[in-house]
Design an enzyme around this catalytic site. Structure first.
Site, short mmCIF file in Angstrom:
data_model
loop_
_atom_site.label_atom_id
_atom_site.label_comp_id
_atom_site.label_asym_id
_atom_site.label_seq_id
_atom_site.Cartn_x
_atom_site.Cartn_y
_atom_site.Cartn_z
N CYS A 108 0.82 -1.21 0.00
CA CYS A 108 0.00 0.00 0.00
C CYS A 108 0.86 1.27 0.00
O CYS A 108 1.53 1.55 -0.99
CB CYS A 108 -0.99 -0.03 1.16
SG CYS A 108 -2.38 1.11 0.89
N LYS A 125 -11.93 8.39 -1.49
CA LYS A 125 -11.14 7.29 -0.97
C LYS A 125 -11.43 6.01 -1.75
O LYS A 125 -12.59 5.66 -1.99
CB LYS A 125 -11.44 7.07 0.52
CG LYS A 125 -10.56 6.03 1.19
CD LYS A 125 -10.85 5.93 2.69
CE LYS A 125 -9.91 4.97 3.37
NZ LYS A 125 -10.14 4.87 4.83
N SER A 167 -7.74 0.48 0.59
CA SER A 167 -8.16 1.50 1.55
C SER A 167 -7.12 2.62 1.50
O SER A 167 -6.15 2.61 2.25
CB SER A 167 -8.26 0.89 2.96
OG SER A 167 -8.62 1.89 3.90
N HIS A 204 -4.45 -4.25 0.12
CA HIS A 204 -4.21 -4.86 1.43
C HIS A 204 -4.70 -6.31 1.43
O HIS A 204 -5.70 -6.63 2.10
CB HIS A 204 -4.94 -4.08 2.53
CG HIS A 204 -4.25 -2.83 2.94
ND1 HIS A 204 -3.10 -2.83 3.71
CD2 HIS A 204 -4.54 -1.53 2.70
CE1 HIS A 204 -2.72 -1.58 3.94
NE2 HIS A 204 -3.56 -0.77 3.33
N GLU A 213 -3.69 -8.70 3.02
CA GLU A 213 -3.57 -9.29 4.36
C GLU A 213 -4.75 -8.96 5.26
O GLU A 213 -4.91 -9.56 6.34
CB GLU A 213 -2.28 -8.83 5.03
CG GLU A 213 -2.31 -7.41 5.61
CD GLU A 213 -2.21 -6.29 4.58
OE1 GLU A 213 -2.26 -5.12 4.98
OE2 GLU A 213 -2.07 -6.59 3.37
N ARG A 272 -15.02 3.49 12.30
CA ARG A 272 -14.14 4.46 12.95
C ARG A 272 -14.31 5.85 12.34
O ARG A 272 -14.47 6.84 13.05
CB ARG A 272 -12.69 4.01 12.81
CG ARG A 272 -11.64 4.97 13.34
CD ARG A 272 -10.29 4.71 12.69
NE ARG A 272 -10.34 4.97 11.25
CZ ARG A 272 -9.42 4.50 10.39
NH1 ARG A 272 -8.43 3.74 10.81
NH2 ARG A 272 -9.52 4.80 9.10
#
Length: 310
Positions: A142, A163, A192, A235, A237, A249
């Protein structure tokens, strides 16, 4: 694959509950094989969460992997306890005289800053230069992928108008390259991020080979130097609920955030997210460990030259 970690690393208990084979130092020394030594430079703020995700991702081959967690000295983590860092992490100055079979450099929540504004940028540049002579193959994840593309090839990142958030479809290119062996023609992977490196600029760099891309999310996977440098823009993972946690969040902070794409059943955040990328993520890390780490390094590392720290 047995993952060799310190016996009291918090992630170990969770991995064992998931039926992942975790090995401590005592058992490891009784196996007559050379473990694969992997360094993980963890730049993420929630380090224990990232430890668990990456150890889980590295757990799908019969190889024995010994992991060393590395921290930067030029930045003070505010989201991970000092006691955890002191116990389970080493600084770059403690490993710079050693060689590693593989290394993973994680992303970091600093993408809105210019690279030179990041307080550990000079240290990261030193580490990236060090990997060239001391690591068989390095994965850049990333933001680290953007940092590596900038540092090695001068490619500039750009700010996106929204985003890139959710699961995106990618297609495989250059199927004969072992890193994508076993991949389906198209696959989902998490992204992300607020920035990217334009894929049309990446195509202009003759040293880079694009292995997977998305019409919507751009680059997912590229490599250089016959796999000694591997750039992953997403990502893979991430676990099932990572995007969910990030979404809630940001909502809680009153930040503008869209529902992550292709993630919740019926696009309803009240529904449990479907896990639809794990098999390809496991395949990616397994291929990396087998074809670009294990197959590329000798059994006996004794006598190989060591290099002075820069």
């Amino acid at each position: 694959m047995p993952i060799k970690v310190q016996s009291d690393l918090p992630a170990r208990e969770i991995l064992e509950r998931e039926n992942i084979f975790v090995m401590d130092e005592l058992r490891a020394v009784h196996q007559d094989i050379r473990p694969i030594h992997i360094a993980i430079l963890n730049l993420m703020p929630l380090k224990e969460e990232t430890e668990l995700q990456l150890l889980r991702s590295l757990s799908n081959t019969p190889l024995q992997v010994e992991v060393t967690f590395v921290k930067v000295r030029s930045h003070e983590s505010r989201n991970t306890s000092t006691s955890h860092l002191n116990k389970f992490y080493v600084g770059f100055d403690e490993i710079c005289m050693h060689r590693f079979d593989g290394m993973i450099i994680t992303g970091a929540p600093v993408e809105m800053m210019e690279f030179e504004e990041v307080d550990y940028w000079n240290e990261l540049k030193e580490i990236m230069d060090w990997t060239v002579d001391h690591v068989t193959s390095t994965i850049f994840l990333c933001w680290a992928a953007q940092a590596g593309l900038y540092h090695y090839y001068g490619l500039q990142k750009r700010l996106l108008d929204h985003k890139m958030f959710g699961l995106f479809w990618h297609r495989v290119l250059n199927r004969k390259i072992p890193l994508v062996r076993g991949f389906d023609d198209v696959f989902l992977a998490p992204h992300s991020r607020h920035t990217d490196v334009p894929i049309e600029e990446i195509r202009k760099v003759k040293e880079l080979t694009i292995l997977a891309e998305s019409d919507e999310a751009g680059l997912f996977l590229a490599m250089a130097d016959n796999g000694r440098k591997i750039f992953i823009m997403g990502h893979p993972e991430y676990d099932r609920v990572t995007l969910d946690g990030e979404y809630k969040r940001d909502l809680g902070k009153g930040l503008p955030i869209d529902i992550p794409k292709n993630y919740y059943v019926d696009d309803n955040p009240e529904n449990k997210p479907l896990l639809m990328w794990r098999s390809h993520a496991n395949n990616l890390y397994t291929n990396w460990l087998n074809y670009y780490v294990y197959q590329a390094t000798p059994y006996d590392m004794i006598g190989t030259p060591e290099f002075p720290c820069k």
